[in-house]
Scaffold this active site. Structure first.
Site, mmCIF file in Angstrom:
data_model
loop_
_atom_site.group_PDB
_atom_site.id
_atom_site.type_symbol
_atom_site.label_atom_id
_atom_site.label_comp_id
_atom_site.label_asym_id
_atom_site.label_seq_id
_atom_site.Cartn_x
_atom_site.Cartn_y
_atom_site.Cartn_z
ATOM 1 N N LEU A 33 0.821 -1.216 0.000
ATOM 2 C CA LEU A 33 0.000 0.000 0.000
ATOM 3 C C LEU A 33 0.851 1.260 0.000
ATOM 4 O O LEU A 33 1.898 1.312 0.625
ATOM 5 C CB LEU A 33 -0.918 -0.006 1.228
ATOM 6 C CG LEU A 33 -1.816 -1.231 1.371
ATOM 7 C CD1 LEU A 33 -2.687 -1.118 2.615
ATOM 8 C CD2 LEU A 33 -2.681 -1.447 0.132
ATOM 9 N N HIS A 37 -3.424 4.307 -2.177
ATOM 10 C CA HIS A 37 -4.378 3.405 -1.511
ATOM 11 C C HIS A 37 -4.934 4.057 -0.240
ATOM 12 O O HIS A 37 -6.118 3.929 0.075
ATOM 13 C CB HIS A 37 -3.690 2.100 -1.100
ATOM 14 C CG HIS A 37 -3.164 1.295 -2.239
ATOM 15 N ND1 HIS A 37 -1.823 1.082 -2.440
ATOM 16 C CD2 HIS A 37 -3.790 0.635 -3.239
ATOM 17 C CE1 HIS A 37 -1.643 0.330 -3.501
ATOM 18 N NE2 HIS A 37 -2.823 0.049 -4.016
ATOM 19 N N GLN A 61 -4.800 -11.699 -13.569
ATOM 20 C CA GLN A 61 -4.683 -10.475 -14.356
ATOM 21 C C GLN A 61 -3.260 -10.212 -14.841
ATOM 22 O O GLN A 61 -2.979 -9.157 -15.397
ATOM 23 C CB GLN A 61 -5.234 -9.279 -13.577
ATOM 24 C CG GLN A 61 -4.440 -8.868 -12.347
ATOM 25 C CD GLN A 61 -5.165 -7.812 -11.536
ATOM 26 O OE1 GLN A 61 -6.162 -8.089 -10.888
ATOM 27 N NE2 GLN A 61 -4.674 -6.584 -11.552
ATOM 28 N N ARG A 187 4.380 -0.154 -8.212
ATOM 29 C CA ARG A 187 5.461 -0.521 -9.129
ATOM 30 C C ARG A 187 6.598 0.514 -9.151
ATOM 31 O O ARG A 187 7.645 0.246 -9.712
ATOM 32 C CB ARG A 187 4.908 -0.743 -10.537
ATOM 33 C CG ARG A 187 4.075 -2.009 -10.628
ATOM 34 C CD ARG A 187 3.653 -2.323 -12.051
ATOM 35 N NE ARG A 187 3.128 -3.663 -12.181
ATOM 36 C CZ ARG A 187 1.821 -3.974 -12.239
ATOM 37 N NH1 ARG A 187 0.911 -3.023 -12.168
ATOM 38 N NH2 ARG A 187 1.431 -5.236 -12.355
HETATM 39 O O1 PAF Z 1 -5.958 -1.955 -9.133
HETATM 40 C C1 PAF Z 1 -5.591 -3.012 -8.577
HETATM 41 O O2 PAF Z 1 -4.796 -3.028 -7.635
HETATM 42 C C2 PAF Z 1 -6.153 -4.335 -9.068
HETATM 43 O O3 PAF Z 1 -6.284 -4.355 -10.441
HETATM 44 C C3 PAF Z 1 -7.451 -4.754 -8.378
HETATM 45 C C4 PAF Z 1 -8.573 -3.776 -8.684
HETATM 46 C C5 PAF Z 1 -7.245 -4.827 -6.882
HETATM 47 C C6 PAF Z 1 -7.893 -6.129 -8.864
HETATM 48 O O4 PAF Z 1 -6.941 -7.096 -8.584
#
Ligand code: PAF
Length: 282
Positions: A33, A37, A61, A187
Site C-alpha cells: 500500500l 491506496h 490479471q 510498481r
Molecule cells: O488496481 C488493482 O490493484 C487491481 O487491479 C485490483 C482492482 C485490486 C484487482 O486485482
C-alpha cells in the site's frame, strides 16, 4: 481490525455488520500500500460505516512474462498501515481460496478493453473483472473505491457494474502524486535511482499535452507526438503507448471534439511499466 484469510470468515463478519444496518466500503488492492491506496481508504471511511481492504495479488490479471512473481508483497506492513487508518477488516485470501481446483468461470467484455493497456495486456481486464466480481460477491459492499490512475480499469469496472446490474456504487478517487508529479504506484518500487529521477517526465509530458489541447490543438496525432517526444527526450527508450481516446468508448480519436482520456504507459528499465493519464472535458 480483523484479518480474514477465508471467504467464510469475511462473510460471517459482513452478515453481523449488515444485520446492524451498517454500510460497507470496499477498497480492492493488491497490497504494498502507498499514499494512493491510503487516500482510497480515507474516502471509504468518510462514505461508509465499515471499511474492508482486500489484499490479493491476482494471478489471473498477469500475462506470461509479467511481474506476478516479483510483485511486492508484505502483509504485516500493509496491516499496520490499515490499522493506523482505521480499517475494520482486511481480506487477504491465498490463490487456492479465490481459485480452488476446478475454477472455470470468468467475467469479460467485448468493448473497452481492446485499446490502451488492453493491447499489450490482452488477458488483464478479464482477470480484473473476474476478481473484482468475486470480491463484490464476497464482501457485498455498498461502495467500492478505485483510483483514477488506472483509468481504463475504472471505465471497465463501471461498465461491468452497469451492464450486470450490480448493487454497488463505484467511487472514483483522484490520482495521488509524489511532489515531483510522478503518480504513486506500487510498481515505483521497481525503479532504480536513475529511473526514479527520470520518471516524473511522464506527468510533465502529459501536462504539456493537456495545455496544447486547452490552447486549441485538436489534432490528436500532434499532441501524441509532442508527449512522446518529450518522454523520449530524457533518454527513456520504450513507450508502450501514448493514446487519446473517447472518454466513453475508449476508442482512439483523430480529432479532439468530445471529452477525451489521454493515457500512456512507459517502460522504465527491465521491470517497470508505469501508467498515467488525464481526462479533459471539451
Ligand atoms: O488496481 C488493482 O490493484 C487491481 O487491479 C485490483 C482492482 C485490486 C484487482 O486485482
Amino acid at each position: 481490525m480483523k484479518i480474514c484469510r477465508t471467504i467464510k470468515e469475511v462473510k460471517k463478519e459482513i452478515s453481523r455488520w449488515k444485520a446492524a444496518g451498517e454500510t460497507i466500503g470496499l477498497v480492492p488492492t493488491m497490497g504494498w500500500l502507498h499514499e494512493g491506496h491510503l487516500s482510497l481508504i480515507r474516502n471509504a471511511k468518510k462514505g461508509s460505516d465499515k471499511v474492508v481492504v482486500s489484499i490479493f495479488v491476482n494471478p489471473m490479471q498477469f500475462g506470461p512474462g509479467e511481474d506476478y512473481d516479483s510483485y511486492p508483497r508484505d502483509l504485516d506492513r500493509d496491516a499496520k498501515l490499515c490499522k493506523k487508518k482505521g480499517v475494520d477488516l482486511i481480506f487477504a485470501p491465498d490463490v487456492e481460496e479465490m481459485y480452488p481446483e476446478g475454477f472455470c468461470s470468468y467475467v469479460d467484455m467485448t468493448a473497452l478493453t481492446g485499446e490502451l493497456c488492453g493491447k499489450t495486456r490482452p488477458i488483464h481486464f478479464r482477470g480484473v473483472q473476474t476478481v473484482v466480481n468475486k470480491l463484490f460477491n464476497i464482501v457485498t459492499p455498498d461502495n467500492a473505491y478505485f483510483g483514477e490512475k488506472d483509468a481504463q480499469q475504472l471505465a471497465v469496472i463501471k461498465r461491468m457494474v452497469k451492464d450486470l446490474n450490480m448493487n454497488v456504487k463505484i467511487m472514483p478517487c483522484p490520482i495521488i502524486r509524489e511532489e515531483d508529479g510522478l503518480a504513486k504506484s506500487s510498481r515505483n518500487s521497481y525503479l532504480s535511482p536513475e529511473e526514479r529521477r527520470l520518471a516524473p517526465i511522464i506527468h510533465k509530458a502529459l501536462d504539456m499535452g493537456r495545455d496544447m489541447i486547452k490552447n486549441g490543438e485538436r489534432d490528436s496525432g500532434k499532441v501524441i507526438k509532442a508527449i512522446s517526444d518529450m518522454i523520449l527526450s530524457v533518454g527513456i527508450t520504450r513507450i508502450d503507448y501514448v493514446s487519446i481516446v473517447d472518454a466513453l468508448s475508449l476508442k482512439p480519436v483523430d480529432r479532439i471534439e468530445k471529452d477525451i482520456l489521454c493515457a500512456c504507459a512507459v517502460y522504465m528499465g527491465d521491470s517497470a511499466r508505469l501508467i498515467d493519464n488525464f481526462s479533459l472535458e471539451i
